[in-house]
Design a protein around this motif. Sequence first.
Motif, short mmCIF file in Angstrom:
data_model
loop_
_atom_site.label_atom_id
_atom_site.label_comp_id
_atom_site.label_asym_id
_atom_site.label_seq_id
_atom_site.Cartn_x
_atom_site.Cartn_y
_atom_site.Cartn_z
N LEU A 7 -51.98 33.04 3.11
CA LEU A 7 -50.43 32.66 2.95
C LEU A 7 -50.27 32.38 1.44
N CYS A 8 -50.86 31.66 0.70
CA CYS A 8 -51.00 31.26 -0.63
C CYS A 8 -51.90 30.51 -1.12
N ARG A 9 -52.41 30.56 -2.34
CA ARG A 9 -53.54 30.00 -3.11
C ARG A 9 -52.48 29.47 -4.43
N LEU A 10 -52.68 28.07 -4.61
CA LEU A 10 -51.84 27.57 -5.64
C LEU A 10 -52.99 26.31 -6.51
N ARG A 11 -52.85 26.33 -7.53
CA ARG A 11 -53.55 25.43 -8.51
C ARG A 11 -52.14 24.42 -8.93
N PHE A 12 -52.52 23.08 -8.73
CA PHE A 12 -51.62 22.07 -8.78
C PHE A 12 -52.11 21.15 -9.72
N THR A 13 -50.89 20.10 -10.21
CA THR A 13 -51.09 19.06 -11.02
C THR A 13 -50.03 18.18 -10.52
N LEU A 14 -49.95 17.09 -11.05
CA LEU A 14 -48.70 15.99 -10.48
C LEU A 14 -47.57 16.66 -10.81
N ARG A 15 -47.12 17.32 -11.63
CA ARG A 15 -45.86 17.90 -11.86
C ARG A 15 -45.75 19.42 -10.90
N ASP A 16 -46.61 19.59 -10.21
CA ASP A 16 -46.59 20.99 -9.53
C ASP A 16 -46.37 20.35 -7.90
N LEU A 17 -46.55 19.29 -7.72
CA LEU A 17 -46.38 18.56 -6.20
C LEU A 17 -45.12 19.04 -5.55
N PRO A 18 -43.90 18.99 -6.11
CA PRO A 18 -42.59 19.34 -5.53
C PRO A 18 -42.59 20.79 -5.20
N ARG A 19 -43.11 21.69 -5.96
CA ARG A 19 -43.04 22.93 -5.83
C ARG A 19 -44.36 23.48 -4.88
N LEU A 20 -45.10 22.63 -5.00
CA LEU A 20 -46.22 22.86 -3.68
C LEU A 20 -45.85 22.54 -2.39
N ARG A 21 -44.89 21.52 -2.27
CA ARG A 21 -44.42 21.06 -0.96
C ARG A 21 -43.34 22.25 -0.51
N ALA A 22 -42.58 22.67 -1.30
CA ALA A 22 -41.66 23.68 -1.01
C ALA A 22 -42.22 25.01 -0.55
N GLU A 23 -43.29 25.31 -1.39
CA GLU A 23 -43.93 26.74 -1.12
C GLU A 23 -44.58 26.66 0.27
N PRO A 36 -40.38 19.33 14.72
CA PRO A 36 -40.74 18.50 13.55
C PRO A 36 -42.33 18.66 13.04
N ARG A 37 -43.11 19.59 13.82
CA ARG A 37 -44.55 19.82 13.23
C ARG A 37 -44.77 20.49 11.95
N ARG A 38 -43.50 21.26 11.48
CA ARG A 38 -43.70 21.49 10.12
C ARG A 38 -43.57 20.51 8.98
N GLY A 39 -42.62 19.56 9.21
CA GLY A 39 -42.31 18.56 8.50
C GLY A 39 -43.59 17.59 8.37
N GLU A 40 -44.45 17.41 9.54
CA GLU A 40 -45.57 16.45 9.51
C GLU A 40 -46.58 17.11 8.54
N PHE A 41 -46.55 18.62 8.85
CA PHE A 41 -47.78 19.19 8.07
C PHE A 41 -47.41 19.13 6.56
N VAL A 42 -46.15 19.27 6.10
CA VAL A 42 -45.95 19.23 4.72
C VAL A 42 -46.17 17.84 4.31
N VAL A 43 -45.94 17.02 5.04
CA VAL A 43 -46.35 15.31 4.58
C VAL A 43 -47.98 15.34 4.64
N ALA A 44 -48.45 15.95 5.48
CA ALA A 44 -50.05 15.91 5.31
C ALA A 44 -50.60 16.54 4.01
N VAL A 45 -49.92 17.89 3.84
CA VAL A 45 -50.25 18.60 2.52
C VAL A 45 -49.80 17.67 1.23
N ASP A 46 -48.99 17.04 1.28
CA ASP A 46 -48.32 16.18 0.09
C ASP A 46 -49.39 14.79 -0.17
N ALA A 47 -49.74 14.42 0.89
CA ALA A 47 -50.68 13.32 0.90
C ALA A 47 -52.34 13.58 0.43
#
Length: 134
Positions: A7-23, A36-47
């Motif tokens: 679905l996607c492959r992304l390199r990230f740093t601190l400044r990319d985290l908002p874009r990463l969450r949205a993607e 609500p599972r999607r929101g929980e999954f995004v929280v896990a990705v962010d963590a």
Amino acid sequence: MLTPELLCRLRFTLRDLPRLRAEVEARAASAGLNEPRRGEFVVAVDAVATNAVEHAGGGGQLVLRHLGDELECQVADSGPGFTEDVIPELLPGLDGATSGRGLWLAKLVTDRLTVADAAGQGSVVTFAVRLRGE
């Protein structure tokens, strides 16, 4: 054997985290992961991604796949490496641990989570949630 759909492959740093969450949220929605599972999954990705930024060299790479009835995410970093042993069983703070809250939360809200230590070449955290027709 199931063939994963990338679905996607992304390199990230601190400044990319908002874009990463949205993607990830957009890709998870299109893969059929409902709230609500999607929101929980995004929280896990962010963590997990934030953990890579803060403790493992300032960034990493995220790979998101649709695999059968699961949405799977892998976050790889180039830090010193770690194992699942560092993830507290209880909420950090209640058990005396002063760190580990992000990984603890990711483990709590996903259906599976594993950590592969690449022997000083970083770690790969893989976690997934089942896609339900709820």
